[in-house]
Scaffold this active site. Sequence first.
Site, PDB file in Angstrom:
ATOM      1  N   CYS A 186      40.272  29.984  42.637  1.00 44.89           N
ATOM      2  CA  CYS A 186      40.909  31.155  43.236  1.00 44.89           C
ATOM      3  C   CYS A 186      40.887  32.254  42.180  1.00 44.89           C
ATOM      4  O   CYS A 186      39.987  32.280  41.335  1.00 44.89           O
ATOM      5  CB  CYS A 186      42.310  30.847  43.753  1.00 44.89           C
ATOM      6  SG  CYS A 186      43.497  30.323  42.506  1.00 44.89           S
ATOM      7  N   TRP A 187      41.847  33.159  42.208  1.00 40.69           N
ATOM      8  CA  TRP A 187      41.787  34.294  41.276  1.00 40.69           C
ATOM      9  C   TRP A 187      41.977  33.863  39.824  1.00 40.69           C
ATOM     10  O   TRP A 187      41.170  34.183  38.955  1.00 40.69           O
ATOM     11  CB  TRP A 187      42.830  35.338  41.669  1.00 40.69           C
ATOM     12  CG  TRP A 187      43.055  36.443  40.676  1.00 40.69           C
ATOM     13  CD1 TRP A 187      44.224  36.802  40.112  1.00 40.69           C
ATOM     14  CD2 TRP A 187      42.074  37.339  40.142  1.00 40.69           C
ATOM     15  NE1 TRP A 187      44.059  37.868  39.253  1.00 40.69           N
ATOM     16  CE2 TRP A 187      42.728  38.214  39.251  1.00 40.69           C
ATOM     17  CE3 TRP A 187      40.697  37.490  40.311  1.00 40.69           C
ATOM     18  CZ2 TRP A 187      42.068  39.219  38.540  1.00 40.69           C
ATOM     19  CZ3 TRP A 187      40.034  38.495  39.603  1.00 40.69           C
ATOM     20  CH2 TRP A 187      40.721  39.343  38.738  1.00 40.69           C
TER      21      TRP A 187
END
Length: 352
Positions: free
Chosen positions: A104-105
């Site tokens: 994810c980020w």
Amino acid sequence: MATDANFTVNNKIDINTFLELAHKASSCILDVRSPGEYAQGHVPGAINLPLLNNEERHHVGLTYKIQGQDAAIKKGFDLVGSQFAAKLSEAQRLANGRPVIVYCWRGGMRSQIMQWVLSLGGLDTKLIDGGYKGFRRFLLEQFSQRTRYVVLDGPTGTGKTDLLFFLKKNGEHILDLEGAANHKGSAFGGINKSAQPTQEHFENLLGFELSKIPNDRSVWIENESRLIGTCRVPDLIFNRMQNAPIVEVTRPIEQRVARILEEYGKFPKDILIEKTKSVSRRMGPEVNKVAVELLQENNMTAWVEMLLAYYDKSYHHSLQKHADTRKMSVEYAEITDENKLLQQLLTFAEYE
């Protein structure tokens, strides 16, 4: 492998380990960020399997700002908890027996939750430590570490791209700027092409390719303007191209005209007229008007010759800026021995 109640993940891999696996293309890489984040830029080869879609991510983010993390987590589960089975099934289909790498980020809760779901479903699932943010940081460092470029230069239509891929076919390392930008560089370079990548993803594609190349190896690259369509060549690459040794590719004008006609002459006349008019200011309005008239009269050869006169003038002006750069010339029309050509190019590239 599995997580505890707080989704603390132990099965993390660092960026270097991830890139080794990604270069082998032996794992299924899943980007679990929202579709909007994925569209902005992602790991090349990754597939988007979002934990939250764009709207859901907005609602969770708003909840986090107003009510805090615990409320945001509960909101997230309210929104996507019922979708876990479907996401697991889709991941199993995409993985097709391969190990899965999730990000994810920042390698935080979204990827940890998805890893937890997939691991419970029996998938061998790893997590990128630092997530996409760490991946981006590593890739951008590739631009500063790379110093050994060799530039293929020459007027329009001489076959620079052909020579670039000749080198690749023979085991050399290349950086295909036009391929990454999905654009051929000139005003006509976007014809019959799909949308260009975002600037962020353009940089990802370049950095990912550079990460495959040992630092002590030369990188062959075609000379380009700073802008390739809407994509800007990163400054650290562009500035080093300006000081790199140059292989100047030449070809007789009649061959150049024939090559350009073969590539662009098949496109609809109205598109060619539109693109020709787009360089009116740089060609000069009167000259440009004549070029458009030649197109309208279907005098394609004269149209190309007029365009080449404009592009050649621009090319020679650019070449004057590199008067002190070490150069080698290749006349494409005279190539009869490809092995000899390859040896000459490699000797030139290895010269210190």
